[in-house]
Design an enzyme around this catalytic site. Structure first.
Site, mmCIF file in Angstrom:
data_model
loop_
_atom_site.group_PDB
_atom_site.id
_atom_site.type_symbol
_atom_site.label_atom_id
_atom_site.label_comp_id
_atom_site.label_asym_id
_atom_site.label_seq_id
_atom_site.Cartn_x
_atom_site.Cartn_y
_atom_site.Cartn_z
ATOM 1 N N ASP A 6 32.079 47.360 37.066
ATOM 2 C CA ASP A 6 33.559 46.282 36.528
ATOM 3 C C ASP A 6 33.802 45.135 37.618
ATOM 4 O OD1 ASP A 6 35.156 48.305 37.852
ATOM 5 O OD2 ASP A 6 36.784 47.544 37.771
ATOM 6 N N GLU A 7 33.913 43.696 37.813
ATOM 7 C CA GLU A 7 34.971 42.910 38.095
ATOM 8 C C GLU A 7 34.080 42.425 39.566
ATOM 9 O OE1 GLU A 7 39.760 43.132 37.169
ATOM 10 O OE2 GLU A 7 38.180 44.951 38.225
ATOM 11 N N VAL A 8 32.797 42.467 39.176
ATOM 12 C CA VAL A 8 32.255 41.959 40.308
ATOM 13 C C VAL A 8 32.294 40.503 40.863
ATOM 14 C CG1 VAL A 8 29.872 41.674 41.708
ATOM 15 C CG2 VAL A 8 30.260 43.541 39.544
#
Ligand code: NAG
Ligand code: NAG
Ligand code: NAG
Length: 549
Positions: free
Chosen positions: A343-345
């Site tokens: 997630d959330e790269v």
């Protein structure tokens, strides 16, 4: 056992009774239930069993004259330690400090025995629970003795918990139980709680308390978000530098191999899987401290800025590291699944790095850095597949179109109700399994009874075919750790997570908020009586108040 068959025809679904209050449903989150709790017509089982028949005939029981034993027909023997352990827990939950007390010689008949009958040839005494475990059970509370029948130990654990919840105290302090028949099974196979031990370190004791409370609510997956940007408390055997340099403190703020084993076994004894999460390529700042060259050097113009971004996806050494690291993880954690995050790269650092830019050109990715992320994840998934593990991943990996094995579980966490309903529809339309957390971020708090909103959310409430709905494996309550440590974990989690527990276990139409309020208030007091610091729902009192853990 003859009586048992005769009774079986009496099963009635609960939904008819529960439906009575349907139209009283309030928009949870905005409306609270501000009244003293009343006794529910169901007593106080939580989550509510699928089928339950109650009678007004009552039996008394007493610590001095009650036994939980293996039924003669049972395939489990007295060396089935998971059951022996559960019998003791159940007994202590029922009788607490009254263990020596004897029944009254007058009044209602005395129930002296609960026989536990494991019916499948392999009771699974030494096994681990899995996503396909049979968790169903039947409970017959009747004379001459009560009988709990389950295919495996996993169903028996739930049945023992339910039995302990049926026991109450009458006006004169005598323990009693109503004649009851229950036929029960979970609506969803995956019922999880996430703890985050990176933003704040949680002492092992807090984790064990959570597992204890999870068992009281029939949760069966502990999702251990064990490391993140902020700290790396997992002590690795193959890469000891990771926690030595990446933990808040290398001795006081780590989980040793022995402690990890302890958590896994404590969970197993309660029918709970431990699903470890090692989130990459983002959320990895703490990994970089103990593993040189793992993270991407960020650039400021033509020179390195001294800061680091996500895992460096262009180096062979990255994949060598991941192969060795996840080999260890696959051996330490017995569960068939590993949560791989994803997630959330943040692409800013990758964009700044000239070597990454060259790699992008060579691969023909253009300016689309989500393709680079997919390239990394694809290779990671191949590594983990080769270790014979399945994986759970956060929704971004699916959203970015990475190719996945058909048994992959996509974990939805983003957005408002419309967004997550769309996500559940898209994931299941692609034929993949879906797991819902979006409405259940319990770290977020507001004053009032937000459990009502958690209670109302339903993982199958989206537009899709029956086939799609079947791909929903369940849901998970998340307790992210930015504002949570051992001081406030338990009251923030309980009984709010209990609302999620009933949604994931009980029948789809068990939605009456008033009855839920009454039973949950009693369940919360029961947890308090068992030493769990569960917070109150509204002005009220418990027979036994919390006096410290
Ligand atoms: C249990 O039995 C008593 C009467 O002995 C009755 O008042 C009560 O409602 C029953 N409880 C439940 C949960 O049915
Ligand atoms: C990385 O590995 C691939 C395949 O094993 C190989 O062709 C390539 O030369 C390696 N790259 C470096 C920089 O060592
Ligand atoms: C579900 O379908 C109905 C009817 O087609 C539509 O009105 C509604 O907006 C859809 N809901 C979602 C969440 O897509």
């Amino acid at each position: 056992m003859v009586a048992f068959l005769r009774w079986a025809v009496l099963f009635v679904p609960l939904c008819h009774a529960v439906r009575l209050h349907h139209n009283l449903y309030c928009d949870a989150g905005e409306v609270d239930i501000r009244r003293p709790p009343q006794p529910s017509r169901f007593g106080s089982p939580w989550p509510l069993p699928q089928h339950m028949k109650l009678s007004t005939d009552t039996f008394q029981l007493s610590g001095g004259g009650f036994a939980i034993v293996d039924a003669e027909e049972s395939s489990a023997r007295s060396d089935c330690s998971i059951l022996q352990d559960a019998y003791r827990r159940c007994y202590l939950h029922m009788f607490g400090s009254d263990v020596g007390k004897h029944a009254r010689t007058t009044g209602s008949p005395v129930l002296t025995e609960l026989q536990v009958w494991i019916s499948s040839p392999d009771p699974e005494c030494d096994g681990y629970p899995t996503v396909t475990s049979d968790e169903s059970y039947e409970l017959f509370v009747s004379l001459p003795n009560a009988v709990l029948k389950a295919a495996t130990v996993w169903g028996a654990l739930h049945g023992l918990e339910t039995f302990s919840q049926l026991v109450r105290e009458d006006e004169s302090g005598i323990k009693c139980i109503n004649e009851t028949i229950i036929q029960d099974f979970p609506r969803f196979a995956y019922r999880g709680v996430l703890l985050d031990t990176s933003r704040h370190f949680l002492p092992v004791r807090s984790i064990l308390t959570t597992l204890e409370a999870m068992a009281m609510n029939k949760f069966n997956v502990f999702h251990w978000h064990i490391v993140d940007d902020t700290s790396f408390p997992y002590m690795s055997r193959t890469f000891p530098e990771l926690s030595r340099k990446g933990a808040y403190h290398p001795y006081t703020h780590v989980y040793t191999p022995g402690e990890v084993k302890l958590v896994i076994e404590f969970a197993r004894l309660r029918g709970i899987r431990v699903l470890p999460e090692f989130d990459t390529p983002g959320h990895t700042q703490s990994w970089g401290k103990g593993q040189p060259d793992l993270l991407t050097p960020c650039y400021s113009g033509a020179t390195p800025s001294g800061t680091y971004g996500p895992v460096n996806p262009i180096l062979n050494s990255t994949y060598d590291f991941m192969t060795t690291f996840f080999k260890e993880i696959s051996e330490v954690f017995p569960d068939a699944y590993i949560h791989l995050g994803g997630d959330e790269v943040d692409f800013t650092c990758w964009k700044s790095n000239p070597d990454i830019q060259k790699f992008m050109v060579k691969q023909g990715f253009g300016q689309d850095y989500s393709k680079l992320e997919s390239y990394y994840i694809q290779r990671l998934l191949d590594i983990v597949s080769s270790l014979k593990k399945g994986y759970v991943i956060w929704q971004e990996v699916f959203d970015n179109g990475v190719k996945m094995k058909p048994d992959t579980i996509i974990h939805a966490w983003k957005g408002n109700p419309e967004e997550f309903k769309n996500e559940m529809a898209k994931v299941t339309a692609a034929g993949l399994k879906a797991l819902l957390s979006s409405p259940w971020y319990l770290n977020r708090i507001s004053t009032g009874q937000d459990w009502l909103a958690h209670y109302k959310a339903d993982p199958q409430d989206f537009n899709g075919t029956a086939q799609q709905k079947k791909l929903v494996v369940g849901g998970e309550a998340c307790m992210w750790g930015e504002y949570v440590d051992g001081t406030n974990l338990t009251p923030r989690l309980w009984p709010r997570a209990s609302a999620v527990a009933e949604r994931l276990w009980s029948a789809v139409d068990v939605t009456d908020p008033d009855d839920a309020f009454d039973r949950l208030s009693a369940h919360r007091c029961r947890m308090v009586g068992r030493g769990i610091a569960a917070e109150p729902l509204f002005s009220s009192y418990c027979p036994k108040e919390f006096r410290g853990a």
